[in-house]
Design an enzyme around this catalytic site. Sequence first.
Site, mmCIF file in Angstrom:
data_model
loop_
_atom_site.group_PDB
_atom_site.id
_atom_site.type_symbol
_atom_site.label_atom_id
_atom_site.label_comp_id
_atom_site.label_asym_id
_atom_site.label_seq_id
_atom_site.Cartn_x
_atom_site.Cartn_y
_atom_site.Cartn_z
ATOM 1 N N ASN A 189 0.839 -1.314 -0.039
ATOM 2 C CA ASN A 189 -0.022 -0.085 -0.029
ATOM 3 C C ASN A 189 0.864 1.407 0.021
ATOM 4 O O ASN A 189 0.456 2.155 0.172
ATOM 5 C CB ASN A 189 -0.918 -0.020 1.268
ATOM 6 C CG ASN A 189 -0.265 0.063 2.488
ATOM 7 O OD1 ASN A 189 0.894 0.325 2.595
ATOM 8 N ND2 ASN A 189 -1.076 0.180 3.545
ATOM 9 N N LYS A 190 2.237 1.157 -0.200
ATOM 10 C CA LYS A 190 3.111 2.220 -0.112
ATOM 11 C C LYS A 190 2.987 2.919 -1.241
ATOM 12 O O LYS A 190 2.710 2.592 -2.430
ATOM 13 C CB LYS A 190 4.511 2.004 0.383
ATOM 14 C CG LYS A 190 4.413 1.351 1.762
ATOM 15 C CD LYS A 190 3.985 2.337 2.936
ATOM 16 C CE LYS A 190 4.125 1.906 4.367
ATOM 17 N NZ LYS A 190 3.245 0.667 4.541
ATOM 18 N N ASN A 191 3.452 4.162 -1.226
ATOM 19 C CA ASN A 191 3.596 5.155 -2.438
ATOM 20 C C ASN A 191 4.448 4.509 -3.676
ATOM 21 O O ASN A 191 4.099 4.572 -4.910
ATOM 22 C CB ASN A 191 4.015 6.562 -2.129
ATOM 23 C CG ASN A 191 3.044 7.283 -1.464
ATOM 24 O OD1 ASN A 191 2.300 6.731 -0.734
ATOM 25 N ND2 ASN A 191 2.963 8.688 -1.485
#
Length: 391
Positions: A189-191
């Site tokens: 879910n990270k950038n």
Amino acid sequence: MSTSSAPFLPFIPFTRPHFDQATIDAVAEVLRSGWVTSGPKLAEFETALSEYFGGRPVRCFANGTATMKIALQVAGIGPGDEVITTPISWVATSNVILSVGATPVFVDVDPVTRNIDLNKVAAAITPKTRAIMPVYLSGLPVNMDQLCAIAKTHELRVIEDAAQAFGSQWQGKRIGSIGDLVSFSFQANKNLSTVEGGCLVLNNADEAKLAEKFRLQGLTRQGMDGMDVDVLGGKDNLTDVNAVIGLHQLKQLPAFQARRSALAKQYFSAIRSAMHSAGLSHMQLELPVENFINTNWHMFQVVLPLAQLKVDRAQIMTELKELGIGTGVHYPAITGFTLYQKLGYKLDATPIAERIGRSILTLPLFPGMADEDIGRITHALVTILQKYAKP
């Protein structure tokens, strides 16, 4: 305001990773190559990350938890030591402190930034304090000048839990290009995502070499002359499959960042307008810091005005889900978890964190969202707040 058509609309998760066809093709190429564990793509990814952070040494790991633990080990932190950190974070932040035998010391958060309150850190420092581990919630960094000044005055290491802050900056400098030891996560879910993974930005070649040992069983050499192990390491290496995903994500990061920022701006405008139109301007719905310079907009979080509502957060989340909108809780205060209660931590010792942890709500934010999604989410949330508002 009617929501009768909402159940027929597609579900909006609170986050969704984006992997384009070029990335998928690159993964297939790695799989066909026969070299799928740590190899040339990992070396290429670490080189690209080093360039991104201004030439600082970077080593990658299987996940962001390993990255933080190894940062503590590189800093020489262990039994008998104390590490100051925040109670509003994913529990991995404090778990890794416990895992090396040290003691987490929780300092309450700032009610506006929701990050550790640096004005309260000095009072928590003791002769056993060895490091400060700030967390950059939703990608918003703390005041780096103030943080570094505290660390210098008290001769402390700084291990930045920048898991959510890839692409954030402080005074025009990228987080990771400055500071001491800086840990990033590349979880789904990270950038920037490698599906699972993380990286640690280090200060010099000696620290980088030590980090390499810790990530692969403490190995110092191998080959025709045999091998040796001189520190206790684990199995925390990143594979070439993950690394090639990271290489493609890094190229797309500017576009991802621009889209996140545009969506965040829409949220601010839409929420304020909807609250005003619904006659809820008096309601204390707390928005994040409106910072479009330093923040990477990893998440968009509101703090619900539960004291002004006849309902709890769980019910609001349930009703949003019924309307096809996914939400999250990031995060309840760590000091309220059973493990930490057993260790003697008190939830009421950090009252601001307790209130925020009980009331915070993560709304959907990811580059693949459509503009109209913001209006739909905002409409649903404000309708529910209006429905349950106390007279």
